[in-house]
Design a protein around this motif. Sequence first.
Motif, short mmCIF file in Angstrom:
data_model
loop_
_atom_site.label_atom_id
_atom_site.label_comp_id
_atom_site.label_asym_id
_atom_site.label_seq_id
_atom_site.Cartn_x
_atom_site.Cartn_y
_atom_site.Cartn_z
N VAL A 1 -13.67 -56.41 -2.71
CA VAL A 1 -13.64 -55.10 -2.07
C VAL A 1 -14.80 -54.24 -2.56
CG1 VAL A 1 -12.26 -53.00 -1.76
CG2 VAL A 1 -11.14 -55.23 -1.80
N GLU B 1 -7.17 -56.88 0.67
CA GLU B 1 -6.04 -56.31 1.41
C GLU B 1 -5.62 -57.23 2.56
OE1 GLU B 1 -6.70 -52.30 2.54
OE2 GLU B 1 -7.28 -51.64 0.53
N LYS C 1 -12.65 -54.91 3.00
CA LYS C 1 -11.47 -55.00 2.12
C LYS C 1 -10.76 -56.35 2.26
CE LYS C 1 -10.44 -50.02 2.01
NZ LYS C 1 -11.55 -49.57 2.89
N ASN D 1 -10.18 -57.59 -7.14
CA ASN D 1 -10.71 -56.50 -6.34
C ASN D 1 -12.25 -56.48 -6.27
OD1 ASN D 1 -9.68 -54.32 -4.69
ND2 ASN D 1 -10.66 -52.89 -6.08
#
Length: 335
Positions: free
Chosen positions: A214, A225, A222, A211
């Motif tokens: 992000v 995702e 993002k 992550n």
Amino acid sequence: MRLTFRLLRFNPETGDRASWQDVRLDIHRGMTVLEALIRIKNEVDGTLSLRYSCRSAICGSCAMDINGSEKLACRTSVRQEFERHGQVAVGPLRNMPVIKDLVVDMSPFWNKIRSVAPWLSSKSAVASGPSGQMIIFPSQAQFHNVDACIMCGACVAACTTHEVSRGFLGPAALAKAERFLADPREPLHVKRFRIEQLQDTDGIWDCTRCNFCVQVCPKDVKPMEAIIRLRRASLQQGATETGGARHIVGFRQLIERDGRLNEALMPLKVVGFDINRLVQVGPLGLRMLVRGKVPSPFGHAIPGIEQVRAIFRTVGQRQRVSQPTRPSPRAASAT
């Protein structure tokens, strides 16, 4: 107010290793890190090398490592960085070849972007506009803000997978690939080809979902995702041969069957019938058995297992309904 800036300097012509240099500078209220660096270059040390252009967080040129995090220098407040970290330490983007001082070689980054073919492969046969162009309505495609990417490279510099495997395509390239996969103008056979190309090593299944991409993205793209959406599309297409895909499929099967994860069977789901891999995970299975991590084969089913299975059946029915039906070869030739 007078502050000390710590700059990571590197000059390839001297042959010396990168080292920190402290520079004192008077700052004013509202000054950005980029403004401070430009003043240092103009007033203190003209040999400082840095890259910048628009100064408006649009071009992405001034992405740097500021106090241990990838940021755009033109939108980073000196005062906020000092109040938060007690210093302003600036270095080049991590995990990228350094040309000099704060300037990195972006060639590997651009090569990865090109490798996913970030363009439409052909013109669509469907034209519905007054000038022959294809009109795309919001209900037809969702790009999830991927088009906001300014190619600054911050996500790649922060990527933990890229840190240990420089061949990994990286968050920016994979997010760009997902954007064209979602484009309704792209033919279906080309979309299938795109997914097949991303199954290889250093593709979508190598992302560890840390992550960090992000967190550091200055435009809220993002990327992680987008990688998850690529994985879903891959599974829907039936590409389940890689270890990452087998892990997801096996996890789902175990939860649907037992209502919980069987940690003894999970490695076997991932390895499959590969004898060499089975020999490698054998010692792991023995350690799990000794530590009590292997569920008893005679254990009782968890309470509410039927409700869990009902959820999987409902989701499966919805997925079958939502998937478009493919015409048979005979019907396609007839049309």
